[in-house]
Write an enzyme that holds these catalytic residues in place. Structure first.
Site, mmCIF file in Angstrom:
data_model
loop_
_atom_site.group_PDB
_atom_site.id
_atom_site.type_symbol
_atom_site.label_atom_id
_atom_site.label_comp_id
_atom_site.label_asym_id
_atom_site.label_seq_id
_atom_site.Cartn_x
_atom_site.Cartn_y
_atom_site.Cartn_z
ATOM 1 N N CYS A 167 57.549 58.100 65.175
ATOM 2 C CA CYS A 167 56.691 58.097 64.480
ATOM 3 C C CYS A 167 56.006 59.794 64.202
ATOM 4 O O CYS A 167 56.085 59.821 63.326
ATOM 5 C CB CYS A 167 54.875 57.448 64.689
ATOM 6 S SG CYS A 167 55.376 57.345 67.135
HETATM 7 N N1 LIG Z 1 54.300 52.351 69.940
HETATM 8 C C1 LIG Z 1 54.502 53.892 69.055
HETATM 9 O O1 LIG Z 1 54.163 54.175 68.335
HETATM 10 C C2 LIG Z 1 56.369 53.820 68.586
HETATM 11 C C3 LIG Z 1 56.246 54.203 67.467
HETATM 12 C C4 LIG Z 1 57.878 54.692 67.006
HETATM 13 C C5 LIG Z 1 58.684 53.956 67.894
HETATM 14 N N2 LIG Z 1 58.305 53.893 69.060
HETATM 15 C C6 LIG Z 1 59.685 53.121 69.783
HETATM 16 O O2 LIG Z 1 59.394 51.626 69.909
HETATM 17 C C7 LIG Z 1 60.724 51.026 70.811
HETATM 18 C C8 LIG Z 1 59.509 49.895 71.445
HETATM 19 O O3 LIG Z 1 58.163 51.007 71.534
HETATM 20 P P1 LIG Z 1 56.638 49.837 71.931
HETATM 21 O O4 LIG Z 1 55.628 50.737 72.027
HETATM 22 O O5 LIG Z 1 56.204 48.728 71.335
HETATM 23 O O6 LIG Z 1 56.609 49.815 73.105
HETATM 24 P P2 LIG Z 1 56.179 48.750 74.845
HETATM 25 O O7 LIG Z 1 54.615 48.918 73.913
HETATM 26 O O8 LIG Z 1 56.480 49.361 75.416
HETATM 27 O O9 LIG Z 1 57.037 47.328 74.755
HETATM 28 C C9 LIG Z 1 58.378 47.601 74.807
HETATM 29 C C10 LIG Z 1 58.639 46.027 75.097
HETATM 30 O O10 LIG Z 1 60.586 46.268 74.982
HETATM 31 C C11 LIG Z 1 60.498 45.003 76.587
HETATM 32 N N3 LIG Z 1 60.930 45.596 77.575
HETATM 33 C C12 LIG Z 1 60.545 46.858 78.067
HETATM 34 N N4 LIG Z 1 61.182 47.283 79.114
HETATM 35 C C13 LIG Z 1 62.138 46.624 79.211
HETATM 36 C C14 LIG Z 1 63.708 46.629 79.592
HETATM 37 N N5 LIG Z 1 63.799 47.063 81.277
HETATM 38 N N6 LIG Z 1 64.179 45.354 79.708
HETATM 39 C C15 LIG Z 1 64.138 44.848 78.449
HETATM 40 N N7 LIG Z 1 63.216 44.506 77.927
HETATM 41 C C16 LIG Z 1 61.959 45.566 78.350
HETATM 42 C C17 LIG Z 1 58.882 44.397 76.794
HETATM 43 O O11 LIG Z 1 59.326 43.186 76.008
HETATM 44 P P3 LIG Z 1 59.822 41.505 76.368
HETATM 45 O O12 LIG Z 1 59.335 41.916 77.534
HETATM 46 O O13 LIG Z 1 58.742 41.235 75.207
HETATM 47 O O14 LIG Z 1 61.323 41.857 75.693
HETATM 48 C C18 LIG Z 1 58.072 46.092 76.121
HETATM 49 O O15 LIG Z 1 57.259 44.849 75.983
HETATM 50 C C19 LIG Z 1 60.602 52.242 71.713
HETATM 51 O O16 LIG Z 1 61.511 52.422 72.341
HETATM 52 C C20 LIG Z 1 59.555 53.401 71.091
HETATM 53 O O17 LIG Z 1 59.634 54.698 71.526
HETATM 54 C C21 LIG Z 1 57.105 53.214 69.110
#
Ligand SMILES: NC(=O)c1ccc[n+]([C@@H]2O[C@H](COP(=O)([O-])OP(=O)(O)OC[C@H]3O[C@@H](n4cnc5c(N)ncnc54)[C@H](OP(=O)(O)O)[C@@H]3O)[C@@H](O)[C@H]2O)c1
Length: 345
Positions: free
Chosen positions: A154
Site C-alpha cells: 500500500c
Molecule cells: N493491511 C493492509 O493495508 C495491507 C496492504 C497491502 C498488503 N498487505 C499484505 O496482505 C497480507 C494480509 O494482510 P492483512 O492486513 O489482511 O493481515 P491480517 O489482518 O493480519 O490477516 C492475515 C490472515 O492470515 C492468516 N494467518 C495469520 N497468521 C498465519 C499463519 N501463521 N499461518 C497461516 N495463516 C495465517 C489469518 O487468516 P485465517 O486464519 O483466516 O487463515 C489472518 O487473519 C499481508 O502479507 C500484508 O502484508 C496488507
C-alpha cells in the site's frame, strides 16, 4: 469463474470476499481459513448479512482448509497471508490456478534484496522469476500473461504511482523524500499493545525512517527497474485513522518546470486510466478515496522544487482492490469490474 481467498479472516481477505461477492464475472467463491475452517462465513463477517451468499454454495457457505481448497481447483487464488507463510502456501496452487499474492514474498526479483529487507530468505526463491509485479498501471502487458502476480504494498503504490512518470522521464536530480501517513489497518489484525485504541488514538508519529523500512526497498527496486539513478528515503508515520495512506513526496528537479508541464506529464501517463486521478488544483485527502480503488495525485511546484501528494485506501488500491484489478487484467475482464471508482465519505 471460481476464486479462492486464503486468509479470509484478515482485513484484506475479508474485503476480497466482499469484492468477489459483488463481482459480475465470479460465480463461485472458496473462502479459506486456517483459524476458522468449518465456521460459517456470515458468522465470521456478520456485515455480509444473511442473504446474497449463493456464490459460496460449494462450501456450504463455510470456510474450508487449504487442503480442501486445493481439491476444488480454483481459477484464481488470492493469498492474503503474512509474508513467508503466503509464498509457501500459495506456491502449492501454481499448477492449477493463477496466483495473486498480497504479501511481499514475490515482489523482489532478487532473493538477496528480499533477504536484506525481511531478515530471512524468501519462502520460494525458485518462483521469483515467474512473478510479475502487479502495479496495474505500469505492468499491464505482463500481468495479462502472468500466472503469479505479486500485488504491490500500500505504501509502495502510493509512492510509485506519482513518482514513476518523473523517473521515467529522468526529471529528478537524485534524492527523493517520501513521507507517508498510514491508517492503523495497514498493520493487519494484530493484537500488539502498540496497535491498541488507547495507544493510537490522538497520537501520531514516525517509525523506521530513512532506508530502514521494508517498503523502502520495494519502492527503490521498482524505480531502479524503470531508470536507475534515484535515491529514496522513506519516512512512514502511523496516523490516528482506520484506513488510508497519504504520501507527501519532496524532490529537486533537474530543471524548473511550469505547472502546465507537470499536468501534461501526468496526463500522458495516466490519461484514460480509470483508477488514477490527477488533481490540477489543491491537495487530495484520504477521505476523498475512502472505499474506492483510486489513487489521487496532486502537486505543488516552486521552481525546481516539486512536492507530490498522493492518497489511496490501503485496503483497496493498496491491497484487495488492486488484487481484483489484477484479476480483471489477467482474465481479460473489464478493468473496473467489481471495483468502485468513487468511494464513501
Ligand atoms: N493491511 C493492509 O493495508 C495491507 C496492504 C497491502 C498488503 N498487505 C499484505 O496482505 C497480507 C494480509 O494482510 P492483512 O492486513 O489482511 O493481515 P491480517 O489482518 O493480519 O490477516 C492475515 C490472515 O492470515 C492468516 N494467518 C495469520 N497468521 C498465519 C499463519 N501463521 N499461518 C497461516 N495463516 C495465517 C489469518 O487468516 P485465517 O486464519 O483466516 O487463515 C489472518 O487473519 C499481508 O502479507 C500484508 O502484508 C496488507
Amino acid at each position: 469463474m471460481k476464486a479462492a481467498v486464503l486468509g479470509t479472516s484478515g482485513y484484506t481477505g475479508q474485503l476480497l470476499i466482499r469484492f468477489l461477492l459483488e463481482h459480475p464475472d465470479v460465480t463461485e467463491i472458496v473462502p479459506v481459513s486456517s483459524s476458522q475452517a468449518g465456521e460459517k462465513l456470515a458468522g465470521m463477517d456478520p456485515g455480509l448479512g444473511s442473504s446474497g451468499l449463493e456464490k459460496v454454495k460449494t462450501t456450504g457457505q463455510t470456510c474450508v482448509t487449504i487442503e480442501q481448497a486445493k481439491t476444488m481447483k480454483p481459477d484464481v487464488v488470492f493469498a492474503a497471508l503474512p509474508h513467508q507463510k503466503s509464498g509457501e502456501v500459495c506456491g502449492q496452487f501454481l499448477e492449477t490456478s493463477v496466483i495473486i499474492d498480497l504479501s511481499a514474498d514475490f515482489r523482489f526479483r532478487d532473493a538477496a534484496v528480499f533477504t536484506k529487507a525481511y531478515g530471512a530468505a524468501p519462502p520460494r526463491p525458485d518462483l521469483l522469476d515467474r512473478a510479475v509485479f502487479g502495479l496495474c498501471e505500469w505492468h499491464t502487458a505482463a500481468i495479462k500473461h502472468a500466472d503469479l502476480i505479486a500485488n504491490p504494498g500500500c505504501y509502495v503504490t502510493s509512492a510509485l504511482l506519482p513518482l514513476l512518470p518523473l523517473v521515467k522521464e529522468k526529471l529528478i536530480k537524485e534524492k527523493i523524500i517520501v513521507n507517508s501517513f498510514s491508517g492503523i489497518s495497514g498493520a493487519g489484525k494484530k493484537t500488539e499493545v502498540k496497535y491498541l485504541y488507547c495507544e493510537r488514538t490522538e497520537n501520531a508519529g514516525a517509525y523506521s525512517p530513512g532506508t530502514q523500512h521494508r517498503h523502502c526497498a520495494e519502492i527503490q527496486a521498482e524505480l531502479d527497474g524503470a531508470v536507475k539513478g534515484s535515491q529514496v528515503f522513506f519516512l512512514p508515520h502511523l496516523a490516528p485513522m482506520k484506513r488510508g495512506i497519504a504520501s507527501t513526496i519532496a524532490m529537486e528537479l533537474k530543471k524548473a518546470m511550469h505547472r502546465d508541464e507537470i499536468i501534461a506529464l501526468y496526463k500522458k501517463y495516466y490519461g484514460g486510466k480509470p483508477f488514477v486521478g490527477i488533481r490540477e488544483k489543491g491537495q487530495p485527502e484520504t477521505g476523498d478515496v475512502w472505499g474506492s480503488n483510486r489513487c489521487d495525485i496532486g502537486f505543488h511546484i516552486e521552481g525546481e522544487n516539486l512536492f507530490l501528494f498522493s492518497v489511496l485506501d490501503n485496503l483497496v488500491k493498496g491491497a484487495s482492490g488492486q488484487a481484483i484489478q489484477n484479476m480483471n487484467l489477467r482474465f481479460g475482464l473489464g478493468e473496473t469490474a467489481g471495483l468502485r471508482r468513487h468511494g464513501e465519505f
